[in-house]
Design a protein around this motif. Sequence first.
Motif, short mmCIF file in Angstrom:
data_model
loop_
_atom_site.label_atom_id
_atom_site.label_comp_id
_atom_site.label_asym_id
_atom_site.label_seq_id
_atom_site.Cartn_x
_atom_site.Cartn_y
_atom_site.Cartn_z
N THR A 104 0.88 -1.26 0.00
CA THR A 104 -0.16 -0.21 -0.12
C THR A 104 0.89 1.12 0.08
O THR A 104 2.01 1.35 0.75
N TYR A 105 0.50 2.30 -1.00
CA TYR A 105 1.25 3.70 -0.76
C TYR A 105 0.33 4.55 -0.32
O TYR A 105 -0.94 4.61 -0.67
N TYR A 106 0.32 5.10 0.80
CA TYR A 106 -0.49 5.93 1.40
C TYR A 106 -0.17 7.47 1.12
O TYR A 106 0.74 8.01 1.29
N GLU A 107 -1.10 8.16 0.51
CA GLU A 107 -1.33 9.68 0.16
C GLU A 107 -1.72 10.35 1.07
O GLU A 107 -2.93 10.15 1.32
N ILE A 108 -1.03 11.25 1.57
CA ILE A 108 -1.73 12.14 2.67
C ILE A 108 -2.59 13.20 2.01
O ILE A 108 -2.37 14.03 0.97
N GLU A 109 -4.02 13.31 2.67
CA GLU A 109 -4.93 14.33 2.11
C GLU A 109 -4.36 15.75 2.60
O GLU A 109 -4.11 15.89 3.76
N VAL A 110 -4.60 16.56 1.52
CA VAL A 110 -4.37 18.07 2.01
C VAL A 110 -5.78 18.48 2.25
O VAL A 110 -6.76 18.46 1.59
N ASP A 111 -5.77 18.91 3.46
CA ASP A 111 -7.14 19.60 3.92
C ASP A 111 -7.07 21.14 3.97
O ASP A 111 -6.10 21.75 3.82
N VAL A 120 5.49 14.07 -0.09
CA VAL A 120 5.83 12.60 -1.02
C VAL A 120 6.95 12.02 0.01
O VAL A 120 7.11 10.63 -0.25
N SER A 121 7.88 12.81 0.47
CA SER A 121 9.11 11.99 1.05
C SER A 121 8.66 11.00 2.12
O SER A 121 9.14 9.89 2.33
N SER A 122 7.64 11.75 2.86
CA SER A 122 6.82 11.04 4.05
C SER A 122 6.32 9.65 3.52
O SER A 122 6.44 8.54 4.27
N SER A 123 5.43 9.67 2.37
CA SER A 123 4.92 8.65 1.81
C SER A 123 5.92 7.61 1.54
O SER A 123 5.57 6.54 1.57
N LEU A 128 8.62 2.43 1.65
CA LEU A 128 9.92 2.02 1.91
C LEU A 128 9.92 1.06 3.23
O LEU A 128 10.52 -0.35 3.06
N MET A 129 9.66 1.39 4.29
CA MET A 129 9.45 0.82 5.37
C MET A 129 8.65 -0.63 5.33
O MET A 129 9.03 -1.66 5.77
N ASP A 130 7.30 -0.26 4.55
CA ASP A 130 6.62 -1.67 4.25
C ASP A 130 7.30 -2.55 3.59
O ASP A 130 7.19 -3.79 3.74
N ALA A 131 7.89 -2.11 2.50
CA ALA A 131 8.54 -2.80 1.65
C ALA A 131 9.78 -3.51 2.17
O ALA A 131 9.91 -4.83 1.80
N LYS A 132 10.28 -2.84 3.27
CA LYS A 132 11.30 -3.60 3.93
C LYS A 132 10.62 -4.80 4.52
O LYS A 132 11.40 -5.89 4.70
N GLU A 133 9.65 -4.72 5.38
CA GLU A 133 9.12 -5.71 6.19
C GLU A 133 8.50 -6.82 5.16
O GLU A 133 9.07 -7.98 5.45
N LYS A 134 8.01 -6.63 4.06
CA LYS A 134 7.63 -7.67 3.18
C LYS A 134 8.66 -8.27 2.56
O LYS A 134 8.67 -9.50 2.49
N ILE A 188 5.96 -4.18 -8.48
CA ILE A 188 5.14 -4.81 -7.89
C ILE A 188 3.65 -3.93 -8.06
O ILE A 188 3.86 -2.92 -8.71
N LYS A 189 2.52 -4.50 -7.25
CA LYS A 189 1.44 -3.90 -7.41
C LYS A 189 1.36 -2.78 -6.32
O LYS A 189 1.23 -3.39 -5.04
N VAL A 190 1.13 -1.61 -6.54
CA VAL A 190 0.93 -0.61 -5.64
C VAL A 190 -0.33 -0.23 -5.30
O VAL A 190 -0.98 -0.04 -6.36
N GLU A 191 -0.99 -0.32 -4.18
CA GLU A 191 -2.32 0.05 -4.07
C GLU A 191 -2.44 1.21 -3.24
O GLU A 191 -1.96 1.55 -2.03
N ASN A 192 -2.84 2.54 -4.04
CA ASN A 192 -2.65 3.89 -3.31
C ASN A 192 -3.94 3.85 -2.45
O ASN A 192 -5.14 3.64 -2.87
N LYS A 193 -3.73 4.47 -1.45
CA LYS A 193 -4.77 4.78 -0.44
C LYS A 193 -4.70 6.25 0.11
O LYS A 193 -3.51 6.63 0.64
N GLU A 194 -5.69 6.96 0.06
CA GLU A 194 -5.77 8.38 0.58
C GLU A 194 -5.98 8.32 2.02
O GLU A 194 -7.10 7.77 2.49
N VAL A 195 -5.05 9.25 2.88
CA VAL A 195 -5.46 9.05 4.29
C VAL A 195 -5.03 10.42 4.99
O VAL A 195 -4.48 11.18 4.22
N SER A 196 -6.02 10.86 6.04
CA SER A 196 -5.45 12.03 6.72
C SER A 196 -4.22 11.96 7.70
O SER A 196 -3.54 11.06 7.55
#
Length: 449
Positions: free
Chosen positions: A131-138, A296-299, A304-310, A432-440
């Motif tokens: 999963t690639y987490y995109e941070i929502e701009v509020d 972007v750098s935070s996402s 990268l941390m999730d990729a490391k674990e997997k 790999i398959k990247v699943e984008n997910k927008e989060v606050s």
Amino acid sequence: MNITRENIDELNAIIKVKVEKNDYAESVEKVLRDYRKKASIKGFRPGMAPMGMVKKLYGKSVLLDEVNKIVSENLTKHLVDEKLDILGEPLPSINAESDLDFDTKEDFEFAFDIAFQPAFDMKLSKRDKITYYEIEVDETMIQESIENHKSRFGETSEADMVEAKDLVKGKFEQLDTDGNLLEDGIFTEDSLFAVDRIEEENIRALVIGAKKDDIIDFELKKAFANTTDLASMLRIDKEVAEQLEGNFRFTVQSISRHQPAEVNQELFDKVYGEGTIASEKEYKNKIVEEIKASFVSSSDYKFLMDAKEKLVSKADLKLPDAFLKRWLVAANKELTTESVEKDYPLMQADLAWQLIKNKITEEQALKMEENELLDFAKQSVLMQFRQYGLMHIPDEQLEAYAKQTLTNEDERRKMVDRIFEQKIVEYLKETIKVENKEVSMKEFEELFK
């Protein structure tokens, strides 16, 4: 000189280095001759002491130094020539004895333990998902940026009466317990403070409403409890500020008020350059674009941390754990056997991840050009300038700062590592398959807990 290797298993081996007299005799003799020329030996002028005496005094230490030097050089050469992918550095063997009798023998045998990098495949495909987490701009983020722009490009003017957000400049004079000026007490002029930084509400109320030349007596340390700020304001040592007690008299000399800029074309031009933004809608869209870019750098880091674990789990690398624990203690003075044992699972995962990154870098032939490093350094420097409100830096000045930064080897190494991590992130996104997910932002921060 004879070097042999005995494999214990797939990951561990013993290297034996046999050194004979003819390997070291000439270099030892040369060093001793140099010693004879320079050594200060009682009863003899420099260079006139008998060689026998020089050998008696320095022979064994020179022998040890030269033999160790020869062993180190030839062991390193052997590892390179044989193209051995080892982990850590060779360690004195605990699996085989060394023959190092320097008192009675002329030939010596050194035994070292080494450990190999494990062989593995890292085959990735679209069946691997991360999963690639995109941070929502509020709206709050947008308004914070606008307020920042308004404040930064606003104007400061003189005011007649103090209000809650003003800056006040004046004279401080220390008072005695009777409320009179203290003889030889602390005195300072042109001291500046922000009214909203006054900590006690009743003291703040005394200041608000004051006019130029008004006099206010108050306990300064209650108004400003931070001794570092207090010392700076009074131009005294911090140690003196810590011991400060009693009231001070403050005479208002000037009042400054900051008026935020209006959101209009003038502000757009000041922030982004003349003619770049033509409407408030474009202005807000530009802010959203910048905020997204800053996330972007935070996402990427989370990705990268999730990729490391997997990938560490997927590779399931078998490592020479016993050797690595010994090497970590030997190579790091701050580590102990106990601390390594406690933290080894994390260290093991980090090492496995480094091997995986190296594998990807090698197999995908990832490379970095010097101009990429310079561009990265320029971007890093620009981000630092922007933290201080400097948005538009001339390119030649930016490049000069970037080149200066790259002269620091530690900074250069960190930037090189970051660039290759970015390249690995891009490779993984493509492979790999990247699943984008927008989060606050709050949801994103929760992912790290």
